[in-house]
Write a protein that holds these residues in place. Sequence first.
Motif, mmCIF file in Angstrom:
data_model
loop_
_atom_site.group_PDB
_atom_site.id
_atom_site.type_symbol
_atom_site.label_atom_id
_atom_site.label_comp_id
_atom_site.label_asym_id
_atom_site.label_seq_id
_atom_site.Cartn_x
_atom_site.Cartn_y
_atom_site.Cartn_z
ATOM 1 N N ALA A 15 0.827 -1.206 0.000
ATOM 2 C CA ALA A 15 0.000 0.000 0.000
ATOM 3 C C ALA A 15 0.864 1.261 0.000
ATOM 4 O O ALA A 15 0.542 2.242 -0.689
ATOM 5 C CB ALA A 15 -0.932 -0.003 1.209
ATOM 6 N N ALA A 16 1.955 1.242 0.764
ATOM 7 C CA ALA A 16 2.829 2.415 0.821
ATOM 8 C C ALA A 16 3.488 2.679 -0.526
ATOM 9 O O ALA A 16 3.503 3.822 -1.017
ATOM 10 C CB ALA A 16 3.895 2.210 1.899
ATOM 11 N N LEU A 17 4.045 1.640 -1.144
ATOM 12 C CA LEU A 17 4.696 1.816 -2.444
ATOM 13 C C LEU A 17 3.691 2.229 -3.516
ATOM 14 O O LEU A 17 3.997 3.068 -4.374
ATOM 15 C CB LEU A 17 5.398 0.510 -2.843
ATOM 16 C CG LEU A 17 6.594 0.102 -1.974
ATOM 17 C CD1 LEU A 17 7.141 -1.251 -2.426
ATOM 18 C CD2 LEU A 17 7.697 1.162 -2.024
ATOM 19 N N ASP A 24 -0.232 15.369 7.326
ATOM 20 C CA ASP A 24 0.115 16.781 7.150
ATOM 21 C C ASP A 24 1.616 16.991 7.014
ATOM 22 O O ASP A 24 2.077 17.836 6.252
ATOM 23 C CB ASP A 24 -0.403 17.593 8.336
ATOM 24 C CG ASP A 24 -1.840 18.045 8.120
ATOM 25 O OD1 ASP A 24 -2.412 17.697 7.078
ATOM 26 O OD2 ASP A 24 -2.376 18.743 9.003
ATOM 27 N N VAL A 25 2.402 16.200 7.752
ATOM 28 C CA VAL A 25 3.852 16.423 7.798
ATOM 29 C C VAL A 25 4.591 15.637 6.724
ATOM 30 O O VAL A 25 5.499 16.162 6.066
ATOM 31 C CB VAL A 25 4.406 16.070 9.199
ATOM 32 C CG1 VAL A 25 5.932 16.165 9.222
ATOM 33 C CG2 VAL A 25 3.807 16.989 10.252
ATOM 34 N N THR A 26 4.204 14.380 6.525
ATOM 35 C CA THR A 26 5.010 13.493 5.679
ATOM 36 C C THR A 26 4.278 12.903 4.475
ATOM 37 O O THR A 26 4.909 12.263 3.639
ATOM 38 C CB THR A 26 5.562 12.335 6.521
ATOM 39 O OG1 THR A 26 4.469 11.588 7.072
ATOM 40 C CG2 THR A 26 6.426 12.843 7.665
ATOM 41 N N GLY A 27 2.966 13.053 4.388
ATOM 42 C CA GLY A 27 2.243 12.491 3.260
ATOM 43 C C GLY A 27 1.527 11.202 3.620
ATOM 44 O O GLY A 27 1.842 10.547 4.611
ATOM 45 N N PRO A 28 0.556 10.782 2.802
ATOM 46 C CA PRO A 28 -0.300 9.638 3.149
ATOM 47 C C PRO A 28 0.417 8.296 3.191
ATOM 48 O O PRO A 28 0.015 7.402 3.924
ATOM 49 C CB PRO A 28 -1.369 9.654 2.051
ATOM 50 C CG PRO A 28 -0.764 10.419 0.915
ATOM 51 C CD PRO A 28 0.129 11.436 1.547
ATOM 52 N N ALA A 29 1.471 8.113 2.406
ATOM 53 C CA ALA A 29 2.154 6.813 2.390
ATOM 54 C C ALA A 29 2.737 6.461 3.755
ATOM 55 O O ALA A 29 2.877 5.279 4.105
ATOM 56 C CB ALA A 29 3.251 6.802 1.329
#
Length: 503
Positions: free
Chosen positions: A116-118, A185-190
Motif C-alpha cells: 500500500a505504501a509503495l 500533514d507532515v510526511t504524506g499519506p504513504a
Amino acid sequence: MWVLASVTPAVMCVVRTLRRGSASGDSGRPAAGSGAAVLLLAAFGVAIAQTIVVAALAVFARELDVTTTSATWLLTAFMLASAVATPVAGRLGDLFGHRRVIVTGLALLLTGSVVAALSTHLDSFPGAVAGRVLQGLAGGVFPCAFGLARQSVPAERLEGVVAALSVTFGVGGALGMVVAGPLVDVTGPATLFWLIAALALLALAGMVRATLPSAPCSPTGRVDLAGAALLAGVLVAILLAVSQGRAWGWSSPWIIGLFAATVALSAAFGITERHVAAPLVDLRLLIGPRLLTTNIATLVVSVGMFAAVTLLPLFVQTSTALGYGFGYSPARTGLVMAPIAVCMLLATPLAARVSSALGARATFGAGAVLAAIALTGLGLLHEHIAAVLFWCAGLGLAYGLAFASLGSLVVGAVWRGQTGAATGINTILRTVGGALGAALATVIVTSSATTLGQPPTESGYTTAFVVAGAIALCAAGVTATRSIVNPRRRVDAPSRAKRLKDR
C-alpha cells in the motif's frame, strides 16, 4: 509530538498488563506478562490499521486522483478482507495452533503495508486497495489472540487480558484516526502504511521472542473452504450494494441483483454449514441460545460506532463556506478524535469494575445507552467544537465499556476448544458491522446532496448521527431483553476467571 501523545496511552496499557501478569501461574504455564503484552501489541497493530485511512480519505482521493466516495474503498476493502479471513483464521488456530496463525497474519499485515505504501508513492489506487486487502487478511489475529490468551494466561489474570484484547479493537481504531492527521500533514499519506509496517514488524519480533504455546486446542477436523467462499460472496454482495446504491441507482438491475445474490448466497451458506462435518461458522455459536443476543448486539453496536467514526472526520473537515463544519486540516481532525481514543482506554479498568459488580451484560448495555446519547448529541448539538469534543469523549467512554465487555461475554459462554471459532464469529460481526456502518453513513450523507457529486448538506450529517444513535440504542434493547428472559446469575470475579480458564 502529536503521534507520541496519541500512541503513548496504548503503550502504557500494554506495560501495565505486562507488570500485572509478570508471575507464572500455579499450573506451571509460562509467565503471562510478556505473552499478554505481545498479544496486545499484535491486536493493536491490526486494530489501528483498520481505520488509519479514515481521517485522510480526502487526501488519498486527491493524491490518487479518485473521488472521495471511491476513496472509502480503502476502508471497506480492509474490513471486507478481514471479515472473510477471520473465521478461517479462527478455525485454523483451533486446528493447528493460534500462535502460527498470528505470525502468518502479522506477516500479511507487513506485506500489505509495504504494498500500500509503495502504491501510494506511485499514485496507484488499485495497488493501494490491493495492499489494504492484504492488510485486512490479518484480521484473523484477533480470534487467535483470544485463543492463545486462554492457553497461556493464568486464570486470575485471564478476564482482565480478555477485556483488554476486546477493547483494543475499538481503541486501536480510534487511535488510527488520531495518528493519521498529523502524519499526513507532515510526511504524506504513504507514511500511514509505513507506520503499520513498523508495528507489524515489532509484533512479529515479539512473537518470536515470547514464550507462548504452539499446540492446537482442537487438533482434529479441516477447514471449510466451501463455506469460506460462500461467506465471501455474501459479504461482497451486500457491501457493494450498500456502498454503490446511490451511484448506480437503488432500483437499478445491478443493485437489485446484488441484494438477490446476498439472500441466495446466505441461504446456501446456511445450508452448507448445517451439513458440513467441520463448518467454518458453527451455527450453534452464531445463532445458538448462548451467544445469539451477544452476537446481534455486537453487530448492531458496531454499525453505530463505525458510522460515527466515518462521519466525524468528514464533518469537521467540511469547509465553513457551506454553513457548517470547521474546515479543519487532517492534523486538527486528529485532535478532535483524540477524546474517543483516550476515553476508550480509560474505560477499560472501569468496565472491569462494573462487570465485577453487575456483570458483563449490564456493562455492555450501559455502554450502548451512553453511545446512543453521545451520537444523538453529535447530530443535534455540533455548532461549537467544544460540544463536539464533549460528545466524542462520551462516545469513547461508551464504546470502551461496550467492547471491553464483549470478550468476556463470548469467552465465558464457550469451551476452550471453541474459543477461536466463537471469538472469530464475534470479530466477523464487529467487522461486518463496521463496514456496513461506514457504508450506511456515507450513503445517508451523500444522499442529502441536491445532485450527485455536490457537497452534502448539514441535514445529511444530522440524520446520519441520529440514525447511528438509534442503532446503538437498539443494541441496548437487545441486551435488556436478554436480561429479562434469562436474568444473570451473580458470580464472583475469582470463580468467573477460573471458569473461563477451565472450560
